[in-house]
Structures are given as C-alpha cells and as structure tokens.
Motif scaffolding. Structure first.
Motif, PDB file in Angstrom:
ATOM      1  N   TYR A 142       0.818  -1.204   0.000  1.00 24.89           N
ATOM      2  CA  TYR A 142       0.000   0.000   0.000  1.00 24.89           C
ATOM      3  C   TYR A 142       0.856   1.261   0.000  1.00 24.89           C
ATOM      4  O   TYR A 142       0.679   2.156  -0.832  1.00 24.89           O
ATOM      5  CB  TYR A 142      -0.931  -0.003   1.212  1.00 24.89           C
ATOM      6  CG  TYR A 142      -1.759   1.253   1.352  1.00 24.89           C
ATOM      7  CD1 TYR A 142      -2.753   1.551   0.429  1.00 24.89           C
ATOM      8  CD2 TYR A 142      -1.538   2.145   2.404  1.00 24.89           C
ATOM      9  CE1 TYR A 142      -3.515   2.701   0.547  1.00 24.89           C
ATOM     10  CE2 TYR A 142      -2.294   3.295   2.530  1.00 24.89           C
ATOM     11  CZ  TYR A 142      -3.279   3.565   1.600  1.00 24.89           C
ATOM     12  OH  TYR A 142      -4.016   4.708   1.718  1.00 24.89           O
ATOM     13  N   PHE A 143       1.809   1.353   0.928  1.00 22.85           N
ATOM     14  CA  PHE A 143       2.576   2.585   1.060  1.00 22.85           C
ATOM     15  C   PHE A 143       3.684   2.714   0.028  1.00 22.85           C
ATOM     16  O   PHE A 143       4.073   3.830  -0.319  1.00 22.85           O
ATOM     17  CB  PHE A 143       3.152   2.687   2.479  1.00 22.85           C
ATOM     18  CG  PHE A 143       2.134   3.099   3.495  1.00 22.85           C
ATOM     19  CD1 PHE A 143       1.748   4.422   3.607  1.00 22.85           C
ATOM     20  CD2 PHE A 143       1.534   2.169   4.327  1.00 22.85           C
ATOM     21  CE1 PHE A 143       0.789   4.812   4.535  1.00 22.85           C
ATOM     22  CE2 PHE A 143       0.590   2.540   5.252  1.00 22.85           C
ATOM     23  CZ  PHE A 143       0.208   3.860   5.358  1.00 22.85           C
ATOM     24  N   ASP A 144       4.204   1.594  -0.475  1.00 20.96           N
ATOM     25  CA  ASP A 144       5.317   1.687  -1.416  1.00 20.96           C
ATOM     26  C   ASP A 144       4.861   1.766  -2.867  1.00 20.96           C
ATOM     27  O   ASP A 144       5.627   2.200  -3.723  1.00 20.96           O
ATOM     28  CB  ASP A 144       6.253   0.486  -1.249  1.00 20.96           C
ATOM     29  CG  ASP A 144       7.630   0.768  -1.823  1.00 20.96           C
ATOM     30  OD1 ASP A 144       8.200   1.828  -1.502  1.00 20.96           O
ATOM     31  OD2 ASP A 144       8.132  -0.064  -2.607  1.00 20.96           O
ATOM     32  N   LYS A 145       3.609   1.376  -3.135  1.00 22.45           N
ATOM     33  CA  LYS A 145       3.147   1.358  -4.523  1.00 22.45           C
ATOM     34  C   LYS A 145       1.853   2.137  -4.721  1.00 22.45           C
ATOM     35  O   LYS A 145       1.749   2.949  -5.637  1.00 22.45           O
ATOM     36  CB  LYS A 145       2.964  -0.097  -4.985  1.00 22.45           C
ATOM     37  CG  LYS A 145       4.255  -0.891  -4.997  1.00 22.45           C
ATOM     38  CD  LYS A 145       4.027  -2.334  -5.411  1.00 22.45           C
ATOM     39  CE  LYS A 145       5.344  -3.096  -5.568  1.00 22.45           C
ATOM     40  NZ  LYS A 145       6.097  -3.173  -4.319  1.00 22.45           N
ATOM     41  N   THR A 146       0.878   1.902  -3.863  1.00 22.27           N
ATOM     42  CA  THR A 146      -0.444   2.488  -4.087  1.00 22.27           C
ATOM     43  C   THR A 146      -0.545   3.932  -3.628  1.00 22.27           C
ATOM     44  O   THR A 146      -1.113   4.774  -4.334  1.00 22.27           O
ATOM     45  CB  THR A 146      -1.515   1.655  -3.353  1.00 22.27           C
ATOM     46  OG1 THR A 146      -1.396   0.289  -3.739  1.00 22.27           O
ATOM     47  CG2 THR A 146      -2.919   2.159  -3.672  1.00 22.27           C
ATOM     48  N   ALA A 147      -0.006   4.236  -2.465  1.00 28.85           N
ATOM     49  CA  ALA A 147      -0.302   5.522  -1.822  1.00 28.85           C
ATOM     50  C   ALA A 147       0.914   6.425  -1.643  1.00 28.85           C
ATOM     51  O   ALA A 147       0.836   7.407  -0.898  1.00 28.85           O
ATOM     52  CB  ALA A 147      -0.948   5.266  -0.467  1.00 28.85           C
ATOM     53  N   THR A 148       2.011   6.140  -2.309  1.00 35.35           N
ATOM     54  CA  THR A 148       3.224   6.933  -2.102  1.00 35.35           C
ATOM     55  C   THR A 148       2.998   8.409  -2.402  1.00 35.35           C
ATOM     56  O   THR A 148       3.365   9.291  -1.606  1.00 35.35           O
ATOM     57  CB  THR A 148       4.375   6.402  -2.971  1.00 35.35           C
ATOM     58  OG1 THR A 148       4.579   5.024  -2.688  1.00 35.35           O
ATOM     59  CG2 THR A 148       5.656   7.170  -2.698  1.00 35.35           C
ATOM     60  N   SER A 185       8.492   1.005   3.536  1.00 38.62           N
ATOM     61  CA  SER A 185       8.400   1.504   2.165  1.00 38.62           C
ATOM     62  C   SER A 185       9.699   2.169   1.731  1.00 38.62           C
ATOM     63  O   SER A 185      10.016   3.268   2.185  1.00 38.62           O
ATOM     64  CB  SER A 185       7.255   2.522   2.048  1.00 38.62           C
ATOM     65  OG  SER A 185       7.335   3.223   0.827  1.00 38.62           O
ATOM     66  N   PRO A 186      10.462   1.554   0.833  1.00 38.78           N
ATOM     67  CA  PRO A 186      11.665   2.214   0.325  1.00 38.78           C
ATOM     68  C   PRO A 186      11.363   3.550  -0.340  1.00 38.78           C
ATOM     69  O   PRO A 186      12.172   4.481  -0.266  1.00 38.78           O
ATOM     70  CB  PRO A 186      12.220   1.197  -0.684  1.00 38.78           C
ATOM     71  CG  PRO A 186      11.684  -0.126  -0.232  1.00 38.78           C
ATOM     72  CD  PRO A 186      10.315   0.180   0.300  1.00 38.78           C
TER      73      PRO A 186
END
Length: 242
Positions: A29-35, A105-106
């Motif tokens: 979620y945080f690394d791809k969807t919501a960055t 999340s990188p």
C-alpha cells in the motif's frame, strides 16, 4: 546508551505468519499504491479539507509524542520506527539525537532522505525494512507513530516486548483507539475484498495490549498517554516506561 542488552526470544524470534502477511499488505500500500498521496499529505502542498484534518491531527500527535522525550537528545540513539516521509526524523535530529529512521516503504524512505536538511545528514541513518529487525541494534528511545495501527493485539504485544528489551528508556507509539466509530469502520472495511482496499486499522483498548505485551515478556508498564482527534484522524498515544 546500554551496550550490554541481552535479547530474549521476543527480540530475536522470526516474525509470525500473521505479522508478515499484514506487513506485506502495508508495504504494498505505502510503497506502490499511496506513495504520492503520502508525499503530498506530509508536505505543505494544498490538500482536501478531509486530508487537512488528517494532516493537522498528525502534526498534533507528533508534537505529543515528542513531548514524552527529553528536549535535549544529544548522545541518545533513537529509533524512528515507521519514519514515513521523515517529519518525526527531522524533529528528533533537531534535538540532537542520533536517529535510525526505518520504514517498510523504500519509496517513503527515499522521500525522507531527500527532505532531510543537510545539517542533520551526519546524525541520521536511513534504512528500509522491518522496524523490528534486531540488526538495527539497541536504543535509548523508540517512537513509532501510526506504524502499528494495522496489527492485532498479539502482534503488537510481541513487537512491544521486542522493543522493550532493546530500549533503555522509553517506547512511545500509537494505536487506533477502540471507539464505536472506529469499530464500525473496521467492520465495514472487512466487507471489501482485500485487493480493493488499503490496510484496515485495528482498534485497540489499553488493557488487552498491556496483557499481550506482558505475555510476550515486556518488563515495563504500558500506559495510555493521550488521544488526538482531528476530523478523520483519531489516534491514541501509549508508552512503555519504567
């Protein structure tokens, strides 16, 4: 700084399947969807009225958590567990802390690193991965703002026992409080297919979390601090403190 920390099973045991599954959803979620959403929310860029209430609530919670730590953190090693875009990291560095800033999340870690003022670069080590990784070492203080809100009581209890044994002074963290409104949102969220929704916050009350932390070996007392409510943001600060 305590150099002779002896880690028990809670601090060195591998993550459990439930914890790993939740962690994987949060990472996606945080690394791809919501960055991009979180990059904007944590900046000064204009946002919707709803997201502005979330931004204001997070600012208030950050100030509250920082108030639980010494004003002068010179010589203290602090873990920013779930550093996100780095707002807490900057404030800890301003107080003189040696900060280990980690996030699952990188992409968010990259944003945090780019935003860190140059004068604090020597004080901060950025890393991406599991905030409970024993390889990160031991600390004087740990702050975990909204980074445990997606986990169940047993996983949080195990996490707190892990951090308790690696932290000399204070562990300050947040959870979603067990209110009627949040419980309704939680049950509603469970109606949607997992692939179609963001990770769902799990509401908690103080006593079950305290019991779970003790069961997994935490030695210090778990105490509620204060709740912050701002529109669509609601979060409860707690701390492990001797």
């Amino acid at each position: 700084m305590r150099d002779d920390v002896i880690l028990s099973d809670a601090a060195t045991a591998p993550a459990r399947p439930g914890y790993e599954a939740t962690r994987a959803r949060v990472e996606t979620y945080f690394d791809k969807t919501a960055t991009k959403t979180w990059e904007r929310l944590t900046s000064d860029a204009p946002v919707s009225k709803i997201r502005e209430t979330v931004r204001q609530g997070r600012d208030r919670m950050r100030d509250l958590m920082l108030s639980r730590l010494p004003a002068d953190l010179s010589g203290h090693r602090v873990l920013d567990a779930g550093c996100g875009a780095g707002q807490m990291t900057v404030e800890l560095a301003k107080r003189g802390a040696e900060v280990v800033a980690t996030d699952i999340s990188p992409s968010l870690v990259n944003i945090a690193e780019l935003r860190l003022p140059f004068e604090y670069r020597d004080q901060v080590t950025f890393t991406s991965g599991d905030m409970l990784d024993p390889a990160l070492g031991s600390f004087d203080h740990v702050v975990a703002m909204d980074s445990l809100i997606y986990y169940g009581a047993d996983d949080i209890g195990r996490a707190l026992a892990n951090l308790d044994q690696r932290t000399r002074e204070t562990v300050v963290f947040t959870v979603a409080p067990r209110t009627r409104a949040l419980m309704a949102m939680w049950y509603a969220g469970k109606l949607f297919p997992r692939s179609d929704r963001s990770p769902v916050m799990v509401p908690h009350a103080h006593e079950p979390l305290a019991d779970a932390a003790r069961m997994h070996g935490a030695q210090r007392s778990l105490r509620p601090v204060e709740r912050v409510t701002s529109g669509f943001y609601i979060s409860q600060a707690m701390e492990l403190r001797a």
